[in-house]
Design a protein around this motif. Structure first.
Motif, PDB file in Angstrom:
ATOM      1  N   VAL A  48       1.211  -1.323   0.205  1.00  0.00           N
ATOM      2  CA  VAL A  48      -0.320   0.465  -0.049  1.00  0.00           C
ATOM      3  C   VAL A  48       1.434   1.188   0.042  1.00  0.00           C
ATOM      4  N   LEU A  56      -2.559   7.263  -2.173  1.00  0.00           N
ATOM      5  CA  LEU A  56      -2.338   6.017  -2.412  1.00  0.00           C
ATOM      6  C   LEU A  56      -2.108   5.919  -3.834  1.00  0.00           C
ATOM      7  N   LEU A  58      -2.107   3.049  -6.969  1.00  0.00           N
ATOM      8  CA  LEU A  58      -2.369   1.156  -7.658  1.00  0.00           C
ATOM      9  C   LEU A  58      -2.025   1.810  -9.180  1.00  0.00           C
ATOM     10  N   PHE A  73      -3.533  -2.294  -5.599  1.00  0.00           N
ATOM     11  CA  PHE A  73      -2.231  -1.829  -4.908  1.00  0.00           C
ATOM     12  C   PHE A  73      -1.080  -3.579  -5.655  1.00  0.00           C
ATOM     13  N   ALA A 122       0.880  -8.663   3.558  1.00  0.00           N
ATOM     14  CA  ALA A 122       0.679  -6.589   2.686  1.00  0.00           C
ATOM     15  C   ALA A 122       1.309  -6.189   3.669  1.00  0.00           C
ATOM     16  N   LEU A 124       2.787  -1.905   3.937  1.00  0.00           N
ATOM     17  CA  LEU A 124       2.707  -0.058   3.526  1.00  0.00           C
ATOM     18  C   LEU A 124       3.910   0.394   3.824  1.00  0.00           C
ATOM     19  N   SER A 167      -6.955  -5.872  -2.490  1.00  0.00           N
ATOM     20  CA  SER A 167      -6.734  -5.042  -2.371  1.00  0.00           C
ATOM     21  C   SER A 167      -7.744  -3.703  -1.069  1.00  0.00           C
ATOM     22  N   SER A 170      -6.423  -4.725   1.947  1.00  0.00           N
ATOM     23  CA  SER A 170      -4.869  -4.073   2.358  1.00  0.00           C
ATOM     24  C   SER A 170      -5.283  -2.847   3.071  1.00  0.00           C
ATOM     25  N   PHE A 171      -6.840  -2.368   1.985  1.00  0.00           N
ATOM     26  CA  PHE A 171      -6.521  -1.124   1.904  1.00  0.00           C
ATOM     27  C   PHE A 171      -7.243  -0.233   3.880  1.00  0.00           C
ATOM     28  N   ALA A 174      -3.972  -1.198   6.550  1.00  0.00           N
ATOM     29  CA  ALA A 174      -4.316   0.227   6.379  1.00  0.00           C
ATOM     30  C   ALA A 174      -4.684   1.514   6.510  1.00  0.00           C
TER      31      ALA A 174
END
Length: 182
Positions: A48, A56, A58, A73, A122, A124, A167, A170-171, A174
């Motif tokens: 991410v 962000l 992507l 991501f 995952a 960051l 994604s 993971s969003f 994060a």
């Protein structure tokens, strides 16, 4: 804890460059026998990426299986004997043209346990630096880099089917670290 099923046989139906497909004959603890298909996958690493301004990064990528583009991501398959942290450092640079200088592990989760053993690792990726050279995408990738604010991405997640599951997950993993930019 319940007893595990007994494996009676295993047949490899397909061996590919990124995954294998096998069928396992199992006997369940209740005595029922059946066949279970499974995709064996080495796992994937996902990042991410967050710019210093809190945006962000992507990729909008064509995916053959869904016959369209998905917002994702950056991610990639973990190579044999490779640490997932190394996988995602390479993939972010190749797919987006950014390098991260600060990393935080967000967690790991099974992607589709009904038919695959793949786990996603995952991370960051912060303190991004735009590289001078353009992204070095793989030959089989059709990728466009997209930069969005966290609220913009959340709106897309909530109102469309354009964002893939790894994604989305993971969003939200994060998100606590993104609040400082809101």
């Amino acid at each position: 804890m319940k007893e595990k099923p007994q494996q009676l046989s295993q047949r490899l139906f397909f061996q590919g460059r990124k995954f294998n497909f096998e069928v396992n004959r199992l006997r369940l603890p209740n005595g029922v026998e059946g066949d279970w298909e499974c995709i064996r996958h080495p796992g994937g690493a996902l990042g991410v990426p967050v710019t210093p301004e809190g945006k962000l990064v992507l990729v909008n990528q064509y995916r053959f299986a869904v016959e369209g583009r998905l917002l994702e991501f950056p991610a990639g398959t973990v190579e044999v004997n490779e640490d997932p942290a190394m996988t995602i450092k390479r993939e972010i640079e190749e797919e987006t043209g950014y390098r991260a200088h600060r990393w935080r592990k967000l967690g790991q989760f099974p992607l589709a346990p009904g038919y695959s053993d793949e786990y996603i690792y995952a991370f960051l990726a912060q303190d991004l630096e735009k590289l001078e050279k353009p992204p070095q995408q793989d030959e089989d990738e059709d990728i466009e880099v997209v930069v969005l604010s966290p609220p913009e991405l959340e709106e897309i997640i909530l109102t469309s089917d354009r964002v893939d599951a790894k994604s989305v997950t993971s969003f939200f993993l994060a998100r606590p670290f993104l609040l400082e930019f809101s």
